[in-house]
Design a protein around this motif. Sequence first.
Motif, PDB file in Angstrom:
ATOM      1  N   UNK A  94     -12.678  69.973  27.462  1.00 44.19           N
ATOM      2  CA  UNK A  94     -11.493  71.509  27.252  1.00 44.19           C
ATOM      3  C   UNK A  94     -10.216  69.983  26.690  1.00 44.19           C
ATOM      4  N   UNK A  95      -9.396  68.870  27.988  1.00 48.97           N
ATOM      5  CA  UNK A  95      -8.129  68.588  27.959  1.00 48.97           C
ATOM      6  C   UNK A  95      -8.802  68.168  26.812  1.00 48.97           C
ATOM      7  N   UNK A  96      -9.626  66.795  26.191  1.00 48.20           N
ATOM      8  CA  UNK A  96      -9.255  66.182  25.494  1.00 48.20           C
ATOM      9  C   UNK A  96      -9.050  67.371  23.588  1.00 48.20           C
ATOM     10  N   UNK A  97      -9.794  68.508  24.071  1.00 48.57           N
ATOM     11  CA  UNK A  97      -9.240  69.219  23.187  1.00 48.57           C
ATOM     12  C   UNK A  97      -7.898  69.274  22.842  1.00 48.57           C
ATOM     13  N   UNK A  98      -7.936  69.859  23.989  1.00 45.77           N
ATOM     14  CA  UNK A  98      -6.250  70.139  24.034  1.00 45.77           C
ATOM     15  C   UNK A  98      -5.271  69.309  23.672  1.00 45.77           C
ATOM     16  N   UNK A  99      -5.894  67.542  24.087  1.00 45.30           N
ATOM     17  CA  UNK A  99      -5.066  66.845  23.518  1.00 45.30           C
ATOM     18  C   UNK A  99      -5.656  66.541  21.709  1.00 45.30           C
ATOM     19  N   UNK A 100      -5.961  67.105  20.574  1.00 49.55           N
ATOM     20  CA  UNK A 100      -5.924  67.575  20.127  1.00 49.55           C
ATOM     21  C   UNK A 100      -7.329  66.161  19.580  1.00 49.55           C
ATOM     22  N   UNK A 101      -7.447  65.584  20.466  1.00 48.21           N
ATOM     23  CA  UNK A 101      -8.692  64.079  20.174  1.00 48.21           C
ATOM     24  C   UNK A 101      -9.786  64.998  19.011  1.00 48.21           C
ATOM     25  N   UNK A 102      -9.774  64.055  17.731  1.00 48.64           N
ATOM     26  CA  UNK A 102     -10.512  64.936  16.867  1.00 48.64           C
ATOM     27  C   UNK A 102     -12.056  63.865  16.538  1.00 48.64           C
ATOM     28  N   UNK A 103     -13.005  64.516  16.701  1.00 46.43           N
ATOM     29  CA  UNK A 103     -14.209  64.067  17.636  1.00 46.43           C
ATOM     30  C   UNK A 103     -15.026  64.549  16.615  1.00 46.43           C
ATOM     31  N   UNK A 104     -16.019  63.577  15.879  1.00 43.32           N
ATOM     32  CA  UNK A 104     -17.092  64.005  14.990  1.00 43.32           C
ATOM     33  C   UNK A 104     -18.344  64.655  15.851  1.00 43.32           C
ATOM     34  N   UNK A 105     -19.018  63.650  16.856  1.00 39.97           N
ATOM     35  CA  UNK A 105     -19.867  63.830  17.446  1.00 39.97           C
ATOM     36  C   UNK A 105     -19.424  63.909  18.964  1.00 39.97           C
ATOM     37  N   UNK A 106     -20.353  64.772  19.629  1.00 38.72           N
ATOM     38  CA  UNK A 106     -20.529  64.645  21.159  1.00 38.72           C
ATOM     39  C   UNK A 106     -21.633  64.741  21.786  1.00 38.72           C
ATOM     40  N   UNK A 107     -22.443  63.653  22.303  1.00 41.93           N
ATOM     41  CA  UNK A 107     -23.609  63.214  22.945  1.00 41.93           C
ATOM     42  C   UNK A 107     -23.434  64.061  24.810  1.00 41.93           C
ATOM     43  N   UNK A 108     -23.905  64.926  24.925  1.00 41.62           N
ATOM     44  CA  UNK A 108     -23.810  65.507  26.342  1.00 41.62           C
ATOM     45  C   UNK A 108     -25.792  65.237  26.543  1.00 41.62           C
ATOM     46  N   UNK A 109     -25.627  64.246  27.464  1.00 42.24           N
ATOM     47  CA  UNK A 109     -26.768  64.200  28.913  1.00 42.24           C
ATOM     48  C   UNK A 109     -27.022  65.451  29.335  1.00 42.24           C
ATOM     49  N   UNK A 110     -27.636  66.242  28.943  1.00 42.85           N
ATOM     50  CA  UNK A 110     -28.447  67.482  29.447  1.00 42.85           C
ATOM     51  C   UNK A 110     -29.891  67.430  30.691  1.00 42.85           C
ATOM     52  N   UNK A 111     -29.667  67.397  31.402  1.00 42.05           N
ATOM     53  CA  UNK A 111     -31.630  67.309  31.719  1.00 42.05           C
ATOM     54  C   UNK A 111     -30.801  67.671  33.442  1.00 42.05           C
ATOM     55  N   UNK A 112     -30.915  67.077  34.311  1.00 43.71           N
ATOM     56  CA  UNK A 112     -30.486  67.613  35.586  1.00 43.71           C
ATOM     57  C   UNK A 112     -29.870  68.286  36.150  1.00 43.71           C
ATOM     58  N   UNK A 113     -28.500  68.240  35.542  1.00 37.70           N
ATOM     59  CA  UNK A 113     -27.733  68.904  36.107  1.00 37.70           C
ATOM     60  C   UNK A 113     -27.778  70.788  35.041  1.00 37.70           C
ATOM     61  N   UNK A 114     -28.015  70.205  34.795  1.00 35.07           N
ATOM     62  CA  UNK A 114     -29.082  72.042  33.813  1.00 35.07           C
ATOM     63  C   UNK A 114     -29.091  73.158  35.067  1.00 35.07           C
ATOM     64  N   UNK A 115     -29.645  72.168  36.495  1.00 33.34           N
ATOM     65  CA  UNK A 115     -30.223  73.379  37.163  1.00 33.34           C
ATOM     66  C   UNK A 115     -28.808  73.477  38.908  1.00 33.34           C
ATOM     67  N   UNK A 116     -28.532  73.450  37.907  1.00 29.82           N
ATOM     68  CA  UNK A 116     -26.852  73.562  39.308  1.00 29.82           C
ATOM     69  C   UNK A 116     -25.367  73.949  38.391  1.00 29.82           C
ATOM     70  N   UNK A 117     -25.077  74.711  39.051  1.00 27.51           N
ATOM     71  CA  UNK A 117     -23.348  75.003  38.257  1.00 27.51           C
ATOM     72  C   UNK A 117     -21.905  74.177  39.437  1.00 27.51           C
ATOM     73  N   UNK A 118     -22.822  74.158  39.954  1.00 31.00           N
ATOM     74  CA  UNK A 118     -21.785  73.769  41.005  1.00 31.00           C
ATOM     75  C   UNK A 118     -20.795  73.009  40.557  1.00 31.00           C
TER      76      UNK A 118
END
Length: 293
Positions: A94-118
């Motif tokens: 969100x902060x990157x977008x607010x600072x007007x970063x131009x990003x073509x691809x986001x790679x997100x490591x999404x596995x173990x942390x999907x088990x929590x919203x803390x």
Amino acid sequence: MKQFLTYTLKILCITILIAIILDGFYTYVFLQSKNRGKIEDVFNSKSRNFDVVILGSSRANNHFVPEMFEEKGLKTFNYGMSGGHLFEASLLLKLMIERKYNIKNVILEADLNLSSQHEAEGISALFLPYIHNSKIIKKHFEGKENFSELYYIPFYRYIKYETKIGCRETFFAAIHKKTNQLDNLGYHGLERHKNANMKNNISKLNPLAHNKYYEEIKIICKTNKINFIPIMTPMCENVVGMNYFEKVKKAYPEIHNYENIVIEDKYFSSCGHMNDDGAKMFTAKILKDFFKK
């Protein structure tokens, strides 16, 4: 009695005034800091251009080698944060977008942390110096139990999280003492340890059917026309409960499962983290599958 009350009121006023002054001073120092860590690097930055931004926990920080992307002509930075959760990854994007970063691809490591919203307290605390200077950070923390204390009581956040944003960290930020967090384009390679723990049990983990912060990242990417690449990264071969990754795939079909691409212990520093050799092998596979030229 009147004299006692007057004296007490004076002490209270002086304490509040000191807290306000210290709060302002600490915050000013953090607003000038750019070389201590990834959060202040983003917060105190302006528009940047990236072909690839990597987000996630230590399993992103230790698993994706940005220099290998750069060798392919892809401007890349690894913003994975050891100990971080999706709460922090979403806020950083969100902060990157607010600072007007131009990003073509986001790679997100999404596995173990999907088990929590803390949130990960040790990492989320690093955003708190800026909570009065950013509506985005304020809104992100608003639903948290102790938001009122953190936001309205001057200097409280610096006392509560003294080990992360207290006197020592403020001093190092003030003298611009550099850390290694921004070295190697954000990547931290691990060594192979002979006596490392190569066993793990994740059988009690279950991915949430709807992880708020994962969905936020997904929506941000769609809104800003960023190619979103969510990936499950490898674990060693002696893990109990590996069907967790199948559960993730069922709940989130768009996440690419790479948990078994590297499995031999010789490529791991610990059961959940590949060493530098394993990370390079893994990154080569990601480049081949998603960034062919």
